[in-house]
Design a protein around this motif. Structure first.
Motif, mmCIF file in Angstrom:
data_model
loop_
_atom_site.group_PDB
_atom_site.id
_atom_site.type_symbol
_atom_site.label_atom_id
_atom_site.label_comp_id
_atom_site.label_asym_id
_atom_site.label_seq_id
_atom_site.Cartn_x
_atom_site.Cartn_y
_atom_site.Cartn_z
ATOM 1 N N ASP A 241 0.785 -1.222 0.081
ATOM 2 C CA ASP A 241 -0.057 -0.156 0.030
ATOM 3 C C ASP A 241 0.838 1.338 -0.036
ATOM 4 O O ASP A 241 0.566 2.146 -0.741
ATOM 5 N N GLU A 242 1.902 1.165 0.814
ATOM 6 C CA GLU A 242 2.819 2.221 0.845
ATOM 7 C C GLU A 242 3.410 2.719 -0.372
ATOM 8 O O GLU A 242 3.627 3.912 -0.774
ATOM 9 N N TYR A 243 3.922 1.716 -1.242
ATOM 10 C CA TYR A 243 4.172 1.801 -2.524
ATOM 11 C C TYR A 243 3.445 2.787 -3.419
ATOM 12 O O TYR A 243 3.968 3.639 -4.276
ATOM 13 N N PHE A 244 2.236 2.518 -3.299
ATOM 14 C CA PHE A 244 1.333 3.236 -4.169
ATOM 15 C C PHE A 244 0.567 4.424 -3.200
ATOM 16 O O PHE A 244 -0.490 4.742 -3.788
ATOM 17 N N GLY A 245 1.340 4.871 -2.301
ATOM 18 C CA GLY A 245 1.003 6.012 -1.636
ATOM 19 C C GLY A 245 -0.386 5.911 -0.909
ATOM 20 O O GLY A 245 -1.290 6.708 -1.003
ATOM 21 N N ASN A 246 -0.669 4.641 -0.602
ATOM 22 C CA ASN A 246 -1.958 4.181 -0.009
ATOM 23 C C ASN A 246 -3.150 4.859 -0.794
ATOM 24 O O ASN A 246 -4.380 5.127 0.016
ATOM 25 N N SER A 247 -2.956 4.669 -2.199
ATOM 26 C CA SER A 247 -4.085 5.170 -2.931
ATOM 27 C C SER A 247 -5.398 4.545 -2.834
ATOM 28 O O SER A 247 -6.707 4.839 -2.920
ATOM 29 N N GLU A 248 -5.413 3.085 -2.334
ATOM 30 C CA GLU A 248 -6.652 2.384 -2.266
ATOM 31 C C GLU A 248 -7.023 2.085 -0.819
ATOM 32 O O GLU A 248 -7.808 1.571 -0.251
ATOM 33 N N GLY A 249 -6.375 3.072 0.186
ATOM 34 C CA GLY A 249 -6.657 3.080 1.533
ATOM 35 C C GLY A 249 -5.413 2.213 2.325
ATOM 36 O O GLY A 249 -4.944 1.265 1.470
ATOM 37 N N ARG A 250 -5.378 2.308 3.268
ATOM 38 C CA ARG A 250 -4.418 1.323 4.166
ATOM 39 C C ARG A 250 -4.913 0.221 4.457
ATOM 40 O O ARG A 250 -5.911 -0.032 4.982
ATOM 41 N N LEU A 251 -3.774 -0.898 4.305
ATOM 42 C CA LEU A 251 -4.084 -2.326 4.822
ATOM 43 C C LEU A 251 -3.979 -2.529 6.153
ATOM 44 O O LEU A 251 -2.963 -1.620 6.671
ATOM 45 N N SER A 252 -4.735 -3.129 7.061
ATOM 46 C CA SER A 252 -4.560 -3.215 8.526
ATOM 47 C C SER A 252 -3.713 -4.328 9.210
ATOM 48 O O SER A 252 -3.751 -5.440 8.390
ATOM 49 N N ALA A 328 -12.609 -8.056 5.275
ATOM 50 C CA ALA A 328 -13.071 -8.403 4.007
ATOM 51 C C ALA A 328 -12.695 -7.108 3.361
ATOM 52 O O ALA A 328 -12.402 -6.924 2.148
ATOM 53 N N ASP A 329 -12.770 -5.921 3.968
ATOM 54 C CA ASP A 329 -12.157 -4.520 3.475
ATOM 55 C C ASP A 329 -10.891 -4.436 3.026
ATOM 56 O O ASP A 329 -10.462 -3.979 2.056
ATOM 57 N N ASP A 330 -9.808 -5.368 3.899
ATOM 58 C CA ASP A 330 -8.533 -5.329 3.392
ATOM 59 C C ASP A 330 -8.259 -6.141 2.175
ATOM 60 O O ASP A 330 -7.571 -5.923 1.201
ATOM 61 N N ARG A 331 -9.301 -7.276 1.877
ATOM 62 C CA ARG A 331 -9.105 -8.106 0.871
ATOM 63 C C ARG A 331 -9.698 -7.392 -0.375
ATOM 64 O O ARG A 331 -9.163 -7.548 -1.279
ATOM 65 N N ALA A 332 -10.449 -6.578 -0.229
ATOM 66 C CA ALA A 332 -11.032 -5.824 -1.357
ATOM 67 C C ALA A 332 -9.768 -4.818 -1.825
ATOM 68 O O ALA A 332 -9.643 -4.678 -3.027
ATOM 69 N N LYS A 333 -9.334 -4.196 -0.825
ATOM 70 C CA LYS A 333 -7.988 -3.265 -1.115
ATOM 71 C C LYS A 333 -7.100 -3.876 -1.883
ATOM 72 O O LYS A 333 -6.292 -3.534 -2.613
ATOM 73 N N LEU A 334 -6.762 -5.179 -1.395
ATOM 74 C CA LEU A 334 -5.377 -5.868 -1.765
ATOM 75 C C LEU A 334 -5.635 -6.073 -3.186
ATOM 76 O O LEU A 334 -4.744 -6.192 -4.060
ATOM 77 N N TYR A 356 1.319 -8.882 1.499
ATOM 78 C CA TYR A 356 0.253 -8.728 2.455
ATOM 79 C C TYR A 356 -0.229 -10.133 2.916
ATOM 80 O O TYR A 356 -1.483 -10.505 2.920
ATOM 81 N N LYS A 357 0.858 -10.863 3.402
ATOM 82 C CA LYS A 357 0.635 -12.272 3.716
ATOM 83 C C LYS A 357 1.689 -12.583 4.818
ATOM 84 O O LYS A 357 2.697 -12.330 4.954
ATOM 85 N N TYR A 358 0.960 -13.352 5.914
ATOM 86 C CA TYR A 358 1.871 -13.800 7.092
ATOM 87 C C TYR A 358 2.795 -14.848 6.537
ATOM 88 O O TYR A 358 2.408 -15.935 5.764
ATOM 89 N N LEU A 359 4.034 -14.743 6.227
ATOM 90 C CA LEU A 359 4.921 -15.937 5.897
ATOM 91 C C LEU A 359 5.794 -16.253 6.864
ATOM 92 O O LEU A 359 6.538 -15.360 7.637
ATOM 93 N N ASP A 360 6.133 -17.473 7.053
ATOM 94 C CA ASP A 360 7.201 -18.095 8.070
ATOM 95 C C ASP A 360 8.298 -17.793 7.244
ATOM 96 O O ASP A 360 8.255 -17.680 5.971
#
Ligand code: FDA
Length: 387
Positions: A241-252, A328-334, A356-360
């Motif tokens: 999100d930061e790369y695109f200046g949060n244009s679609e809103g911040r991911l939580s 659901a809101d995060d997934r739509a932004k993603l 935007y994924k938890y990765l081990d």
């Protein structure tokens, strides 16, 4: 100065794996930009100067994998100890062996059960709700393990992790709550497990130790982006999100506050990790780092130990993003960010922040090796388009 062949944003395990492969196998000149004062991303650790105990600065990191290729790859840079991770959980003045297993069931219900008796008991207790129609996390958890175990081991802990009552949380946060009807209490069930013998920072530094790799610390990509964007291929592992200046809103994200202290005892809790399951204890876990390396006992300062209390909460601007909340809101932004990312020329997005994924750790390495195989090598070695 001439442009490098490849710029990597972020010196975490994803970026380091890409850098090492491109430098070592393709002979590329790689520049890594890292905004922190150290490399290694969240796997970074330091020796505490007073006690000489290795402290994982962004939360406890235990390496485990069943992926042969990742295990072989990691072993090029470090050997691993034979540490096997175990977790204990406190509840109402007792300590139980986690994850949910036969020892815990016997202790919790105050009586011995055969595996079949325990299975029948939990099935009966779980029949209170139907899993498919559970309308929130509490009902889902009860439908999987029954109310008594839920109330002791899930309710308080999960409520603290999310700072939200489990009746207000979505049922899809959990898919399974495995119960082991054996006494097996190893936390992971992967083929390989261990901690890097000389520590995480020695491992991660070795990955970057190549004449073709330059790591530029304390350098924010956004401050120098104009020098590289559109001019050289970039692998970006920062927040998408930061790369695109949060244009679609911040991911939580959720973050964890880590309160480190040195205590005046040789041994504070007898093991590396103790979870606190009571809802009224404000922290979720206490980590005691010396227990991760029993083989280093003689190198630790006697009479002292380093512990960290962990407190979980929603991340605000400026906090370290640790776990995607994934509403659901995060997934739509993603989805929108993914489209933007796919259309961004000469930039590939990877790693836990970039996707935007938890990765081990083993997943971060594995997905970097795939990006190298499927995108970077075809581009640099065979001239395929980079996308
Ligand atoms: P990572 O976050 O490590 O690296 C990204 C880097 O990019 C950071 O160093 C950041 O500073 C940098 N960056 C971002 N934006 C930038 C910009 N604009 N300019 C320059 N640099 C920028 N895994 C496991 O296997 N076992 C475990 O026990 C744990 N434990 C654990 C605990 C906690 C609390 C967390 C949050 C995570 C774990 N993990 C884990 C997961 C592990 O931390 C994870 O797999 C790796 O950090 C992933 O590596 P990445 O390179 O993707 O990201």
């Amino acid at each position: 100065t001439p442009l490098p062949d490849l710029v990597i944003v972020g010196a975490g395990l994803f970026g380091l794996t890409i850098a090492e492969r491109c430098a070592e196998e393709l002979g590329l000149r790689v520049l890594i930009l890292e905004r922190r004062h150290h490399l290694g991303g969240n796997a970074y650790s330091e020796r505490d100067p007073e006690t000489n105990v290795e402290v994982h600065k962004y939360g406890a990191h235990l390496f485990h994998t069943s992926n042969e290729r990742v295990w072989e790859y990691a072993n090029r840079f470090t050997s691993f100890t034979d540490y096997r991770h175990k977790v204990f959980g406190k509840y109402q003045g007792q300590v139980y062996s986690l994850p949910l297993n036969l020892a815990l069931i016997n202790q919790f219900f105050g009586k011995s059960h055969t595996p079949d008796e325990a299975r029948a008991l939990i099935a009966e207790q779980a029949s209170e709700f139907d899993t498919a129609s559970a309308s929130n996390l509490e009902e889902k958890a009860i439908s999987l393990i029954g109310r008594p175990l839920y109330e002791a081991f899930i309710k308080g802990y999960t409520g603290k992790q999310w700072q939200t009552d489990p009746t207000e949380l979505s049922a899809d946060i959990i898919t399974r709550l495995p119960v082991r009807y054996t006494f097996q209490n190893g936390w992971f069930s992967d083929t390989y497990e261990g901690l890097p013998t000389e520590g995480y920072t020695a491992w991660l530094s070795k990955m970057a130790d190549h004449p073709n790799i330059e790591v530029r610390l304390e350098t924010d990509f956004f401050a120098v982006a104009d020098d590289y964007k559109g001019k050289v291929p970039i692998v970006y592992t920062g927040p998408v999100d930061e790369y695109f200046g949060n244009s679609e809103g911040r991911l939580s994200w959720r973050t964890v506050d880590l309160e480190e202290s040195v205590v005046d005892t040789d041994d504070f809790q007898g093991t590396g990790v103790v979870n606190y399951n009571d809802g009224d204890v404000p922290y979720t876990r206490i980590i005691e780092f010396k227990h991760f390396h029993p083989e280093r006992e003689k190198t630790h300062l006697p009479g002292k130990s380093v512990i960290v209390h962990e407190y979980s909460r929603f991340a605000e601007e400026g906090d370290e993003p640790y776990y995607p909340v994934n509403t659901a809101d995060d997934r739509a932004k993603l989805l929108k960010y993914r489209d933007l990312a796919a259309a961004e020329p000469m930039v590939l997005f990877g790693g836990r922040l970039g996707t935007y994924k938890y990765l081990d750790m083993h997943m971060a390495i594995g997905s970097a090796l795939s990006m190298y195989d499927n995108k970077l090598k075809p581009h640099f070695a065979e001239g395929a388009e980079l996308k």
